[in-house]
Design a protein around this motif. Sequence first.
Motif, PDB file in Angstrom:
ATOM      1  N   GLY A  69       5.846 -11.494  19.353  1.00  0.00           N
ATOM      2  CA  GLY A  69       4.507 -11.188  19.872  1.00  0.00           C
ATOM      3  C   GLY A  69       4.526 -10.568  21.259  1.00  0.00           C
ATOM      4  O   GLY A  69       5.578 -10.230  21.789  1.00  0.00           O
ATOM      5  N   THR A  71       3.547 -11.924  24.172  1.00  0.00           N
ATOM      6  CA  THR A  71       3.584 -12.790  25.358  1.00  0.00           C
ATOM      7  C   THR A  71       5.009 -12.944  25.901  1.00  0.00           C
ATOM      8  O   THR A  71       5.978 -12.607  25.233  1.00  0.00           O
ATOM      9  N   ASP A  73       6.820 -15.441  26.340  1.00  0.00           N
ATOM     10  CA  ASP A  73       7.729 -16.364  25.654  1.00  0.00           C
ATOM     11  C   ASP A  73       8.246 -15.783  24.336  1.00  0.00           C
ATOM     12  O   ASP A  73       8.968 -16.435  23.606  1.00  0.00           O
ATOM     13  N   ASP A  74       7.869 -14.553  24.024  1.00  0.00           N
ATOM     14  CA  ASP A  74       8.367 -13.915  22.804  1.00  0.00           C
ATOM     15  C   ASP A  74       9.573 -13.049  23.160  1.00  0.00           C
ATOM     16  O   ASP A  74       9.419 -11.966  23.710  1.00  0.00           O
TER      17      ASP A  74
HETATM   18 MG    MG Z   1       4.176 -15.336  20.233  1.00  0.00          MG
END
Ligand code: MG
Length: 413
Positions: A69, A71, A73-74
Amino acid sequence: MIEIITIGDELTCGRTADENSRFIAQELAVAGLGVSRIITVGDAVEGIIRALQDMLPGTRFVIATGGLGPTDDDRTAPAAAAAFGRTLGENREAMALMENRYREFGRAMPPAAVKQAVLPEGCRIIPNPVGTACGFSIDDGDRQFLFLPGVPEEVRAMTSGFLIPHILQASGSENCIVSRTLKVFGLWESQIHELLRGSLPATPAVSLGYYPQYPEVSLKITGTGRDRGAVEQEVEAFQHSISEIIGEYLYSLTGESLEEVVGALLNKRGETLAIAESCTGGLIAHRITGVPGSSGYFDRSVVVYSNRAKEALLQVPRELLDRHGAVSMPVARIMAQNVRQLAETTYGLAVTGIAGPGGGTPEKPVGTVFIGLSSAASTQARQYQFSGTREKIKIMTAQVALNLLKTFIQPRA
Ligand code: MG
Ligand code: ATP
């Protein structure tokens, strides 16, 4: 041999249960493809790299989900690039697909989304028919790594639509797959299992998967073989056997939801519906209106939670409420009848009950529910005793109400 890696801190810290590996493994199993290992790692790049580099000998396909994704943290794409010594760059095909997607959604593409198209060089794109983040694949020696997003709905669509046919084809199998989803309500998974056990055709090429989703169960019949026509016939025969045994509990042979089945019936007959909801708080209306085109047959649902609302909006007589209580047969009947008459619809459906955890009495324990159904010809109400949490009682009440309406419109043969 196939391995699955699911990626995400929400999985390793126990916030989210890993649905993706279960779904993918089940789908692979029915296609006759075995999984040798499933591992879960957090979002940290080093952990993902190590997982990607440390495959069992003999593994041909590695399927990874999560972390694609927009964000911070991806981090799956950078980790994949590092693991296979590739550079990262904006992938034109992924970018174009994503731009199209946002155009279809009628939204401007947020700047952060560009990150979703920054992928390892030389990867192949796996389109995502549901969401905005594409998947991608990388060949490394004789292994292929397939990366999918983490959202379960997207994983399901990409597994059935791409992954299974792709792996079958890439592994040299000439098999085609025919599947069909039947929806069952009124029997639990174990009861269905018990009834069907030993009574289905012994066809090795056809398998049956159980997917319980409270309060119903989906049965997925999957057939594999070279000759599509022959596989279709086998699947048909299998379904026929199931229908013979549990036919009265099957409400769809094509995977529709109960509200879709009810909606199609109303639509076909040119009939209309109004609802009065107490303990479900609008849940039935929510389900009905989740079906596109429901405005053609659905007039209203009034949420009459208090006695005052039942009197004011549905003209339920005070005397009836005082004498029998709001959770009672006569009140369910009059709610159904009055909402039908006020809305001038073909049917009036009403629910009133005690969802708990408080409010139960010895005569009317938590889970006591009355469901009323009214048409020009008759008005009836039934009493039910459900159990479980407040949420489960609401879900079950909505389901039983829809089912009651469905069987009233279309009595079982
Ligand atoms: Mg994500
Ligand atoms: P997004 O574009 O939504 O960020 P993504 O590819 O980055 O997609 P994640 O961020 O890892 O995926 O997860 C998206 C959502 O899917 C999260 O709500 C996450 O909890 C859920 N999810 C991810 N992996 C799994 C899994 N294996 N099982 C169940 N849910 C999952």
